[in-house]
Design an enzyme around this catalytic site. Structure first.
Site, short mmCIF file in Angstrom:
data_model
loop_
_atom_site.label_atom_id
_atom_site.label_comp_id
_atom_site.label_asym_id
_atom_site.label_seq_id
_atom_site.Cartn_x
_atom_site.Cartn_y
_atom_site.Cartn_z
N GLY A 197 43.66 43.63 41.25
CA GLY A 197 44.18 42.49 40.37
C GLY A 197 43.52 41.90 39.43
O GLY A 197 43.58 41.13 38.55
N GLU A 198 41.92 42.33 39.49
CA GLU A 198 41.06 41.75 38.53
C GLU A 198 40.50 42.89 37.67
O GLU A 198 41.19 43.14 36.65
CB GLU A 198 40.06 40.93 39.37
#
Lengths: 330, 330
Positions: free
Chosen positions: A124-125
């Protein structure tokens, strides 16, 4: 910290002793400049901190969410990740983060080195993998030469990448705030309103958690000691790490250094202004209803905690070459 | 350029004249340092160039796609815009872009100032509006003071914002490349392979378009003069501006300065390597089938065009305050 202060007093001689004794009696101590033990490691870490090729897309670097032009944060409620995914939590500032007892809001990384490996591989990053990140960096002879300079041999691995990033981050301290000048004896540097704010900050109990040189970062505390904190953010804090019900909503106390720059506030980023943050903290943590004047004076004090921001040249990164794995942005 | 060279020769005295005469006989001339006429304007422009609050999300700055750590580009095929939209075209480098006859691949902006206003308000890029961007910047007293310093009065408007960004961009030149040292008379700085590459670059006709100090940027040319260029990218180039069928696939000739850093290549970013770019250009523009050895020597020459990258402190930006419109990232 006190030990460090006394050492410096001894070194500096009797002349400065009264100043440091004064500071040592306060719950907050001045920030000290950090001189990196191994400048080559920190210098390499600076390059890596700014290198978006540590992300799968080639677009997101550490500096994207911990923007050193903007107080070491992204100044949005929760961060933007790979393919514009909405992050789960507010990005804490990297400034003075070396003083934290652990890293992330829930303290799941024991230090900056362990922290640095997280976002790189978080889908997610930055959405890369440690293996891919190493392959990318190791493909560039200019980087390999820097690793050799920094570590003695030319091996590139995730341990060294995160060691270097952490070494750079350790240098990101912000000494010289007006409050620190005041702590160190320059009494004219704060006005009455700011001093009143500091006195109220102490007498209300804020310094129970927000203390030390970083004005926080030294303990875990429940968000909502007296009254529950109402939020749509599902983060439960330390409970995720310990599995204990009593750790639900327990988070690392954030540093208040440079808090003027690190808006919006709280782990969910839901307090847009310092005034709101002070009001809510007073209520849910201390059962206090600060009035507008009190809030204004505490905010005036908090703004004196803005220090000298780290100053350095924007690093120039080595170019990828035909052997470098290509970014996958879409 | 020649006029400028002669002026400098006159100023510098007879001693340097032979060097400049030599350079003046080549199709490529050395890059000259740019000293900003108004340093305060360029300094303000640097801050704005790095400020992600010019975008709706608060996440994308000029530097996101024209990354000055990475040759003034994003090094991806086509850029990432607001909410991770895929851009239509490869981001040209901002380095030495002040030498371009116009801006954007299709030349639709007559200069850097006009260009700077484009991405801010483009829904696929920074997705703000000029009105919102002005409101954001004007809300910060520290910025307003800089505008007053730079322009004499404290008005903040899009004309001044783009003037300042352009003034900063004008300074982003890269003198001192090995090729320029060679041009200026230091004959030992290039090896035989690189010189052969340059000779081949000239004799093959590459300098018909890639000439001048920026080694390009001075004319529009059809992509596919001899053989059509096959791409899925729908861009038609100048035709969009002039409406003329003969301008279909006519683009601004890109600068080859720092081309080692500005991969991938072409308006569609489909050439991942310099070797590929040279091969394709030779074929479709000049009807030449360069062999591997020829390609390697031209690439070796092209890599001598990497100049000294602009060196400056990462700017520290003023914080937003309670009057600043908040970013809308999601």
């Amino acid at each position: 910290m006190i030990k460090q202060v006394l050492t410096i007093s001894l070194l500096a001689g009797v002349m400065f002793a009264p100043i440091y004794v004064f500071a040592a009696n306060e719950p907050i101590q001045p920030i000290k400049v950090v001189v990196p033990e191994k400048p080559e490691v920190a210098e390499l870490g600076k390059m890596l901190f700014f290198d978006p090729r540590l992300s799968r897309s080639g677009f997101i670097s550490c500096n994207s969410c911990h923007n050193l032009s903007m107080g070491g944060t992204d100044n949005i409620k929760t961060s933007i990740g790979h393919k514009w995914q909405q992050g789960p939590i507010n990005a804490p500032t990297v400034l003075n983060s070396g003083m934290n007892l652990a890293q992330f809001w829930d303290g799941r990384a024991k230090d900056l080195k362990e922290q640095a490996g997280g976002p790189i591989a978080n889908p997610g990053e930055m959405a890369s993998t440690h293996e891919l990140a190493v392959k990318v960096i190791a493909s560039m002879p200019q980087y390999v030469a820097k690793f050799k300079q920094a570590f003695g041999t030319d091996a590139v691995n995730i341990d060294r990448i995160t060691t270097a990033i952490a070494a750079f981050e350790e240098t990101l301290v912000t000494p010289g705030s007006r409050f620190d000048q005041w702590l160190e004896g320059d009494k004219g540097v704060l006005n009455q309103h700011e001093i009143e704010g500091y006195e109220l900050f102490k007498s209300s109990g804020c310094t129970q958690c927000h203390n030390g040189p970083a004005v926080g970062g030294t303990s875990y505390q429940k968000m909502g000691v007296v009254h529950p904190y109402i939020t749509r953010n599902p983060a439960v804090g330390r409970m995720d790490i310990t599995g204990k019900e009593q750790d639900k909503y327990v988070f690392k106390v954030p540093t208040l250094r440079n808090v003027e720059l690190t808006y919006p506030y709280f782990h969910d980023g839901e307090a847009a202004t310092l005034e709101k943050a002070v009001e809510v903290m007073g209520k849910i943590q201390l059962d206090l209803d600060f009035n507008q004047k009190e809030i204004a004076s505490i905010v005036a004090f908090l703004k004196t905690l803005t220090g000298k921001q780290p100053e350095f040249n924007l690093p120039i990164l080595p170019p990828s070459n035909n052997a470098t794995p290509q970014p996958q942005p879409f």
